[in-house]
Design a protein around this motif. Structure first.
Motif, PDB file in Angstrom:
ATOM      1  N   THR A  50       0.839  -1.206   0.000  1.00  0.00           N
ATOM      2  CA  THR A  50       0.000   0.000   0.000  1.00  0.00           C
ATOM      3  C   THR A  50       0.870   1.250   0.000  1.00  0.00           C
ATOM      4  N   VAL A  51       1.886   1.267   0.841  1.00  0.00           N
ATOM      5  CA  VAL A  51       2.756   2.439   0.937  1.00  0.00           C
ATOM      6  C   VAL A  51       3.616   2.571  -0.320  1.00  0.00           C
ATOM      7  N   LEU A  52       4.144   1.474  -0.827  1.00  0.00           N
ATOM      8  CA  LEU A  52       4.985   1.540  -2.032  1.00  0.00           C
ATOM      9  C   LEU A  52       4.198   1.961  -3.267  1.00  0.00           C
ATOM     10  N   ARG A  53       2.925   1.605  -3.329  1.00  0.00           N
ATOM     11  CA  ARG A  53       2.103   1.945  -4.492  1.00  0.00           C
ATOM     12  C   ARG A  53       1.992   3.455  -4.702  1.00  0.00           C
ATOM     13  N   ARG A  54       2.283   4.235  -3.709  1.00  0.00           N
ATOM     14  CA  ARG A  54       2.216   5.688  -3.862  1.00  0.00           C
ATOM     15  C   ARG A  54       3.272   6.203  -4.821  1.00  0.00           C
ATOM     16  N   SER A  55       4.297   5.440  -5.021  1.00  0.00           N
ATOM     17  CA  SER A  55       5.361   5.806  -5.957  1.00  0.00           C
ATOM     18  C   SER A  55       5.103   5.098  -7.284  1.00  0.00           C
ATOM     19  N   ARG A  56       4.965   5.870  -8.354  1.00  0.00           N
ATOM     20  CA  ARG A  56       4.654   5.294  -9.672  1.00  0.00           C
ATOM     21  C   ARG A  56       5.630   4.206 -10.088  1.00  0.00           C
ATOM     22  N   GLU A  57       6.889   4.365  -9.711  1.00  0.00           N
ATOM     23  CA  GLU A  57       7.883   3.393 -10.160  1.00  0.00           C
ATOM     24  C   GLU A  57       7.656   1.999  -9.569  1.00  0.00           C
ATOM     25  N   PHE A  58       6.826   1.886  -8.540  1.00  0.00           N
ATOM     26  CA  PHE A  58       6.557   0.582  -7.928  1.00  0.00           C
ATOM     27  C   PHE A  58       5.241  -0.028  -8.377  1.00  0.00           C
ATOM     28  N   HIS A  59       4.385   0.720  -9.064  1.00  0.00           N
ATOM     29  CA  HIS A  59       3.053   0.213  -9.433  1.00  0.00           C
ATOM     30  C   HIS A  59       3.115  -1.149 -10.116  1.00  0.00           C
ATOM     31  N   GLU A  60       3.860  -1.236 -11.189  1.00  0.00           N
ATOM     32  CA  GLU A  60       3.884  -2.460 -11.987  1.00  0.00           C
ATOM     33  C   GLU A  60       4.435  -3.641 -11.184  1.00  0.00           C
ATOM     34  N   HIS A  61       5.494  -3.397 -10.447  1.00  0.00           N
ATOM     35  CA  HIS A  61       6.115  -4.471  -9.671  1.00  0.00           C
ATOM     36  C   HIS A  61       5.164  -4.960  -8.569  1.00  0.00           C
ATOM     37  N   VAL A  62       4.572  -4.028  -7.842  1.00  0.00           N
ATOM     38  CA  VAL A  62       3.654  -4.394  -6.765  1.00  0.00           C
ATOM     39  C   VAL A  62       2.429  -5.109  -7.345  1.00  0.00           C
ATOM     40  N   ASP A  63       1.895  -4.610  -8.446  1.00  0.00           N
ATOM     41  CA  ASP A  63       0.737  -5.262  -9.066  1.00  0.00           C
ATOM     42  C   ASP A  63       1.081  -6.690  -9.494  1.00  0.00           C
ATOM     43  N   ALA A  67      -0.629 -10.142  -8.118  1.00  0.00           N
ATOM     44  CA  ALA A  67      -1.166 -11.158  -9.028  1.00  0.00           C
ATOM     45  C   ALA A  67      -0.567 -12.529  -8.696  1.00  0.00           C
ATOM     46  N   GLU A  68       0.708 -12.546  -8.341  1.00  0.00           N
ATOM     47  CA  GLU A  68       1.326 -13.808  -7.950  1.00  0.00           C
ATOM     48  C   GLU A  68       0.712 -14.340  -6.654  1.00  0.00           C
ATOM     49  N   HIS A  69       0.403 -13.452  -5.710  1.00  0.00           N
ATOM     50  CA  HIS A  69      -0.292 -13.884  -4.492  1.00  0.00           C
ATOM     51  C   HIS A  69      -1.593 -14.597  -4.867  1.00  0.00           C
ATOM     52  N   ALA A  70      -2.356 -13.998  -5.754  1.00  0.00           N
ATOM     53  CA  ALA A  70      -3.628 -14.603  -6.178  1.00  0.00           C
ATOM     54  C   ALA A  70      -3.386 -15.942  -6.869  1.00  0.00           C
ATOM     55  N   GLY A  71      -2.353 -16.002  -7.699  1.00  0.00           N
ATOM     56  CA  GLY A  71      -2.027 -17.252  -8.386  1.00  0.00           C
ATOM     57  C   GLY A  71      -1.631 -18.357  -7.423  1.00  0.00           C
ATOM     58  N   LEU A  72      -0.877 -18.007  -6.394  1.00  0.00           N
ATOM     59  CA  LEU A  72      -0.506 -18.996  -5.382  1.00  0.00           C
ATOM     60  C   LEU A  72      -1.747 -19.507  -4.648  1.00  0.00           C
ATOM     61  N   GLY A  73      -2.667 -18.610  -4.359  1.00  0.00           N
ATOM     62  CA  GLY A  73      -3.918 -19.015  -3.720  1.00  0.00           C
ATOM     63  C   GLY A  73      -4.725 -19.961  -4.594  1.00  0.00           C
ATOM     64  N   ALA A  74      -4.754 -19.672  -5.892  1.00  0.00           N
ATOM     65  CA  ALA A  74      -5.488 -20.531  -6.825  1.00  0.00           C
ATOM     66  C   ALA A  74      -4.847 -21.917  -6.920  1.00  0.00           C
ATOM     67  N   ALA A  92       7.554 -24.106  -6.780  1.00  0.00           N
ATOM     68  CA  ALA A  92       8.472 -23.326  -7.623  1.00  0.00           C
ATOM     69  C   ALA A  92       8.004 -21.874  -7.726  1.00  0.00           C
ATOM     70  N   ALA A  93       6.707 -21.676  -7.894  1.00  0.00           N
ATOM     71  CA  ALA A  93       6.161 -20.316  -7.995  1.00  0.00           C
ATOM     72  C   ALA A  93       6.331 -19.571  -6.676  1.00  0.00           C
ATOM     73  N   LEU A  94       6.130 -20.251  -5.554  1.00  0.00           N
ATOM     74  CA  LEU A  94       6.297 -19.627  -4.245  1.00  0.00           C
ATOM     75  C   LEU A  94       7.745 -19.205  -4.029  1.00  0.00           C
ATOM     76  N   ARG A  95       8.674 -20.075  -4.353  1.00  0.00           N
ATOM     77  CA  ARG A  95      10.099 -19.749  -4.181  1.00  0.00           C
ATOM     78  C   ARG A  95      10.515 -18.600  -5.107  1.00  0.00           C
ATOM     79  N   ASP A  96      10.046 -18.623  -6.328  1.00  0.00           N
ATOM     80  CA  ASP A  96      10.361 -17.537  -7.264  1.00  0.00           C
ATOM     81  C   ASP A  96       9.791 -16.217  -6.756  1.00  0.00           C
ATOM     82  N   HIS A  97       8.579 -16.270  -6.254  1.00  0.00           N
ATOM     83  CA  HIS A  97       7.929 -15.073  -5.721  1.00  0.00           C
ATOM     84  C   HIS A  97       8.715 -14.505  -4.534  1.00  0.00           C
ATOM     85  N   MET A  98       9.094 -15.360  -3.610  1.00  0.00           N
ATOM     86  CA  MET A  98       9.845 -14.898  -2.440  1.00  0.00           C
ATOM     87  C   MET A  98      11.199 -14.327  -2.853  1.00  0.00           C
ATOM     88  N   ASP A  99      11.814 -14.903  -3.878  1.00  0.00           N
ATOM     89  CA  ASP A  99      13.083 -14.376  -4.373  1.00  0.00           C
ATOM     90  C   ASP A  99      12.903 -12.960  -4.919  1.00  0.00           C
TER      91      ASP A  99
END
Length: 159
Positions: A50-63, A67-74, A92-99
């Motif tokens: 939430t705090v990082l999203r205030r900076s435009r340069e983080f929008h894409e990365h945070v989004d 999306a990966e959080h949602a994918g892991l849930g699915a 594999a997706a969880l480890r990649d995400h944490m990295d």
């Protein structure tokens, strides 16, 4: 970061449960992993993201991370329904995400955010009902949040 280490350890339990061929063991291992993963991802989205999203340069990365959080849930839901073939992909997706978080977002956040930002991250995270805590932005909580964002480095508490 400690939660990421715990999640890695829980993935070992999930592998062993799958290899045992016991669906009840898989369900139990996944439940244990998900009991940490779901509140963890929710707190990241509510606090740091939430705090990082205030900076435009983080929008894409945070989004992308959301999306990966949602994918892991699915994928966890697929495993819950008995599709154990998804376990390797899930881990594999969880480890990649944490990295991506540990070696990308968290160090960038440590550079980008300042004291008041970290206080807000802590307050938002600790007020998250899925974590079962109330907001207390103590100096030690802020230092812990900052330290967690910088792998292998501790940040002194403010005096």
């Amino acid at each position: 970061m400690t939660e990421h280490e715990d999640l890695v350890n829980f993935t070992g339990d999930l592998y062993r449960a799958r290899d045992s061929g016991d669906p009840a063991a898989v369900a139990k291992a996944l439940e244990r992993l998900d009991a940490l993963l779901h509140p963890h991802t929710h707190a990241e989205e509510r606090g740091l993201f939430t705090v990082l999203r205030r900076s435009r340069e983080f929008h894409e990365h945070v989004d992308g991370l959301c999306a990966e959080h949602a994918g892991l849930g699915a994928m966890a839901d697929e495993i819950r329904r008995g599709d154990f073939e998804v376990i390797d992909e899930f881990i594999a997706a969880l480890r990649d995400h944490m990295d991506k978080e540990d070696n990308g977002l968290f160090p960038a956040a440590a550079i980008e955010l300042e004291g008041p930002d970290w206080e807000e991250v802590v307050a938002l995270t600790e007020s998250d009902p899925s974590r079962g805590a109330t907001a207390t932005s103590s100096p030690s909580a802020v230092a812990s949040a900052r330290s967690a964002a910088i792998p292998g480095r501790s940040v002194p508490e403010p005096t």
